[in-house]
Design an enzyme around this catalytic site. Structure first.
Site, PDB file in Angstrom:
ATOM      1  N   MET A  30       0.857  -1.238  -0.202  1.00 23.20           N
ATOM      2  CA  MET A  30       0.067   0.059   0.228  1.00 23.20           C
ATOM      3  C   MET A  30       0.764   1.121  -0.179  1.00 23.20           C
ATOM      4  SD  MET A  30      -3.472  -0.707   2.091  1.00 23.20           S
ATOM      5  CE  MET A  30      -2.876  -0.333   3.742  1.00 23.20           C
ATOM      6  N   GLY A  31       2.066   1.110  -0.173  1.00 18.19           N
ATOM      7  CA  GLY A  31       3.217   2.426  -0.220  1.00 18.19           C
ATOM      8  C   GLY A  31       3.587   2.463   0.887  1.00 18.19           C
ATOM      9  N   HIS A  37       8.886  -3.992   3.774  1.00 17.60           N
ATOM     10  CA  HIS A  37       8.630  -4.280   2.467  1.00 17.60           C
ATOM     11  C   HIS A  37       9.841  -4.551   1.645  1.00 17.60           C
ATOM     12  CE1 HIS A  37       5.452  -1.179   3.846  1.00 17.60           C
ATOM     13  NE2 HIS A  37       4.617  -2.450   3.311  1.00 17.60           N
ATOM     14  N   LYS A 150       4.320 -10.382   9.509  1.00 19.28           N
ATOM     15  CA  LYS A 150       3.740  -9.652  10.704  1.00 19.28           C
ATOM     16  C   LYS A 150       1.911  -9.762  10.433  1.00 19.28           C
ATOM     17  CE  LYS A 150       3.911  -5.054  10.242  1.00 19.28           C
ATOM     18  NZ  LYS A 150       2.742  -4.464  10.283  1.00 19.28           N
TER      19      LYS A 150
END
Length: 281
Positions: A30-31, A37, A150
């Site tokens: 989602m940025g 990430h 997570k």
């Protein structure tokens, strides 16, 4: 590294890779990317010939009272991290590209699985997750897709969806990446002020308390959960949403801690909701 904003661009690029016999990995995000990430992107780049990273803040997984509008955004940083970690294509569509006018189709698991843990207080969340991930699978047609452990409930739900919908995609779970002091990396950590950031350590500390009890042979879920809750409750800025032990595949509650049981939590630090977990090995 190429930036694509349309579904057509992604499909054409991936089709060419497939014609060349290359394997394709997908990392949905989602940025506001961080090293958590980054670890997914790196895992994909190591496992697959080509890696696609989607950077799309998906509105269908946010309820009206949640933080869609305030969710952090920094696409320039996202691009830099993607390039550093070995991504080949970044898919950064507008909402209108992913959800055309009048869009009314959703993908939803109708068992109790998405109603547990985070689903109790975020009832539409996993419907939105399954819908957008299903769309990304259809657009990218990856061989493998990489998700962080997570978000353990999300990972289990995606695996269930892939099995039920007969997607020929391998789902790869990647370990939690933590800050030096133990806090699980999260885009929402940026919401925390200095005092809250210190308070947030009660989550990872509770995880260590739970792990230690399990390693010493404790199998009673209530005893482990009670010890973890007791620690979190000592922090004045913390408010527990849940701390629970569940089957790591079905997400159903368990009383006994054994292999593949997930011990998961969601805790508000001030107004910021954070999650953490560990699995019994």
């Amino acid at each position: 590294m190429k930036i694509a904003t349309t579904i057509k661009e992604v499909r054409e690029t991936v089709a060419q890779w497939k014609r060349e016999g290359l394997t394709v990995g997908l990392v949905p995000t989602m940025g506001y990317l961080h090293q958590g990430h980054g670890s997914l992107i790196k895992a994909s780049a190591n496992d697959c010939d080509r890696t696609v990273v989607s950077v799309f803040l998906n509105p269908t997984q946010f309820a009206p009272n949640e933080d869609l509008e305030s969710y952090p955004r920094d696409f320039e940083n996202d691009k830099a991290l993607c390039k550093e970690m070995g991504a080949d294509l970044v898919f950064h569509p507008e909402v209108e590209e992913m959800y055309s006018e009048g869009s009314a189709t959703f993908v939803e698991i109708l068992s109790d699985m998405p109603k547990q843990l985070c689903g109790k207080t975020r009832p539409i969340h996993f419907r939105g997750v399954c819908t957008v991930v299903s769309k990304l699978f259809n657009i990218v047609n990856p061989d493998k897709a990489f998700f962080g452990e997570k978000d353990a409930q999300q990972l289990a739900i995606i695996r269930k969806m892939v099995k039920d919908m007969s997607y020929g995609i391998e789902i790869v779970g990647c370990p939690i990446i933590r800050e030096a002091d133990g806090l699980a990396k999260s885009s929402r950590n940026t919401y925390l002020n200095e005092e809250e950031r210190k308070a947030a350590l009660c989550l990872s500390q509770a995880v260590e308390i739970g792990k230690d009890l399990v390693n010493k042979g404790e199998t009673n879920a209530d005893k482990v959960i009670s010890a973890m809750k007791s620690h979190i409750e000592k922090e004045p800025l913390a408010r527990i949403d849940y701390v629970q032990a569940v089957n790591g595949v079905t997400m159903t509650p368990v009383d006994t801690l054994c292999k593949n049981v997930l011990v998961a939590m969601a805790v508000y630090i001030g107004k910021t909701r954070l999650i953490d977990n560990f699995s019994v090995k």
